[in-house]
Design an enzyme around this catalytic site. Structure first.
Site, PDB file in Angstrom:
ATOM      1  N   THR A  12       0.753   3.908  -4.183  1.00 39.07           N
ATOM      2  CA  THR A  12       1.947   3.368  -4.839  1.00 39.07           C
ATOM      3  C   THR A  12       2.552   4.340  -5.831  1.00 39.07           C
ATOM      4  OG1 THR A  12       1.225   1.097  -4.574  1.00 39.07           O
ATOM      5  CG2 THR A  12       2.722   1.507  -6.391  1.00 39.07           C
ATOM      6  N   SER A  54      -3.428   3.856   0.739  1.00 37.97           N
ATOM      7  CA  SER A  54      -4.887   3.995   0.763  1.00 37.97           C
ATOM      8  C   SER A  54      -5.561   3.059   1.753  1.00 37.97           C
ATOM      9  CB  SER A  54      -5.486   3.834  -0.634  1.00 37.97           C
ATOM     10  OG  SER A  54      -5.495   2.497  -1.040  1.00 37.97           O
ATOM     11  N   THR A  85      -4.401   2.380  -5.023  1.00 38.64           N
ATOM     12  CA  THR A  85      -5.435   1.620  -5.735  1.00 38.64           C
ATOM     13  C   THR A  85      -6.289   0.753  -4.811  1.00 38.64           C
ATOM     14  OG1 THR A  85      -3.901  -0.206  -6.163  1.00 38.64           O
ATOM     15  CG2 THR A  85      -4.063   1.510  -7.854  1.00 38.64           C
ATOM     16  N   ASP A  86      -5.735   0.403  -3.626  1.00 39.27           N
ATOM     17  CA  ASP A  86      -6.418  -0.607  -2.810  1.00 39.27           C
ATOM     18  C   ASP A  86      -7.828  -0.201  -2.375  1.00 39.27           C
ATOM     19  OD1 ASP A  86      -4.174  -2.115  -3.129  1.00 39.27           O
ATOM     20  OD2 ASP A  86      -3.362  -1.748  -1.131  1.00 39.27           O
TER      21      ASP A  86
HETATM   22  N1  ASP Z   1      -1.077  -0.170  -1.057  1.00 40.10           N
HETATM   23  C1  ASP Z   1      -1.198   0.789  -2.149  1.00 40.10           C
HETATM   24  C2  ASP Z   1      -2.308   1.767  -1.795  1.00 40.10           C
HETATM   25  O1  ASP Z   1      -3.450   1.443  -1.991  1.00 40.10           O
HETATM   26  C3  ASP Z   1      -1.481   0.097  -3.424  1.00 40.10           C
HETATM   27  C4  ASP Z   1      -1.547   0.965  -4.642  1.00 40.10           C
HETATM   28  O2  ASP Z   1      -1.547   2.175  -4.599  1.00 40.10           O
HETATM   29  O3  ASP Z   1      -1.588   0.389  -5.755  1.00 40.10           O
HETATM   30  O4  ASP Z   1      -2.036   2.838  -1.317  1.00 40.10           O
END
Ligand code: ASP
Length: 330
Positions: A12, A54, A85-86
């Protein structure tokens, strides 16, 4: 001035919102601008090694990231990895195992809102990651919401809130306040050995979360599919059913066939202990291993990593009774 390598992998933090939803960009102008502002305090090098959400980061990408970090370490005071973050907790946990005797900071960060948005948490998360390097917080950590969480203790606990990561069964490595930073020293002190890259792993690991009434036949099916390691998320302090649907018999068959079975709890906090209840002791008698207070993310990555080092169940047992990076209280 500390010399820092920023390895970008997507997420993100680097996303732009288009018609198809949020998609990571390799060098978003807002990220380049933020890094430019930090160049007053750090000597930064930006390198894009992946550009993925991710959810698409899998074991092959873990190896690629670990290799990129390992190769860069001699040249830099620390490495920041921007990452979605995922699945960040899985990648951070795996890197903690792959980078043995790590003697420099390797800090993951990302954000809940893209850096291009005025409300984004990206800038402060990047600042926290860089501060971890400034303060030489050795090891793999996640910098998020003014906290430093040990990579192999991190769990993503929020989908939307800014306090997305929690350090489970372990104190934060650091917390940033208006009056300064409070750091915890590492329980796993660097021993002076040079960092070694051990990036072999097995992808033949399955995580099974039990429900009351799980059909035991699923365990034999997993063995038929060629899985070499299974993490079982069981109930409470350590139990699984044997009435009508006996889960311990197939676990015994698996262990006898050389499959490593690791027992964890579905509870997020505190440690499991399968020796407490009769329903737990039955499963311990099969030769399954205990995960104690490890997070599921750490147990899964440790098992994948352990199976990359050896086929021998006794050696896997030995690996699971060793604390490599602060992932387990022994
Ligand atoms: N869908 C995103 C990822 O994990 C979520 C994030 O980065 O917060 O790439």
């Amino acid at each position: 001035m500390k010399k820092v390598l920023i390895l970008a992998t997507g997420g993100t933090i680097a996303c732009h919102t288009g018609e198809g939803g949020m998609v990571p960009q390799s060098a978003p102008p807002a990220l380049m601008g933020a890094l430019g502002a930090f160049e007053k305090y750090y000597e930064l090098t930006y390198r894009v090694i992946l550009n993925l959400d991710s959810s698409n980061i899998q074991p092959e990408e873990w190896q690629l990231i670990a290799r990129a970090v390992y190769e860069a370490l001699p040249e830099y005071d620390g490495v920041v990895i921007t990452h979605g973050t995922d699945t960040m907790a899985y990648t951070a946990s795996m890197l903690a195992f792959m980078l043995q005797d790590l003697d420099k900071p390797v800090v993951f960060t990302g954000s809940q809102i893209p850096i291009e948005s005025p409300l984004s948490d990206a800038q402060s998360n990047l600042a926290t990651a860089l501060a971890a390097i400034e303060h030489n917080v050795v090891g793999v950590t996640i910098a998020f919401n003014h906290k430093l969480v040990r990579g192999c203790r991190a769990v993503k606990v929020r989908t939307m809130g800014f306090d997305a990561f929690e350090s489970v069964n372990s104190l934060n490595r650091g917390e940033f306040f208006a009056d300064g930073v409070r750091l915890l020293t590492d329980r796993v002190e660097p021993n002076g050995d040079r960092c070694v890259l051990k990036d072999r792993l097995s992808t033949d690991v399955f995580l099974l979360k039990l429900i009351p009434g799980t059909n035991p036949a699923i365990l034999d099916k997993l063995a038929e599919m060629g899985y070499r390691g299974i993490v079982l998320e069981t109930f409470g302090a350590g139990g699984l059913h044997y009435l009508r649907r006996d889960l311990s018999e197939p676990v015994k068959r698996l262990v006898e066939a050389g499959v490593a079975v690791v027992l964890c709890s579905q509870c997020l906090y505190e440690q499991s202990d399968f020796s407490l209840y009769e329903v737990g002791r039955r499963i311990l008698a099969t030769g399954a291993l205990q995960g104690f207070d490890m997070t599921t993310e750490a147990a899964v990555t440790k098992l994948m990593w352990a199976l990359g080092q050896t086929d021998d169940l006794n050696e896997i047992r030995q690996i699971f009774s060793t604390n490599y990076a602060g992932e387990i209280t022994i």
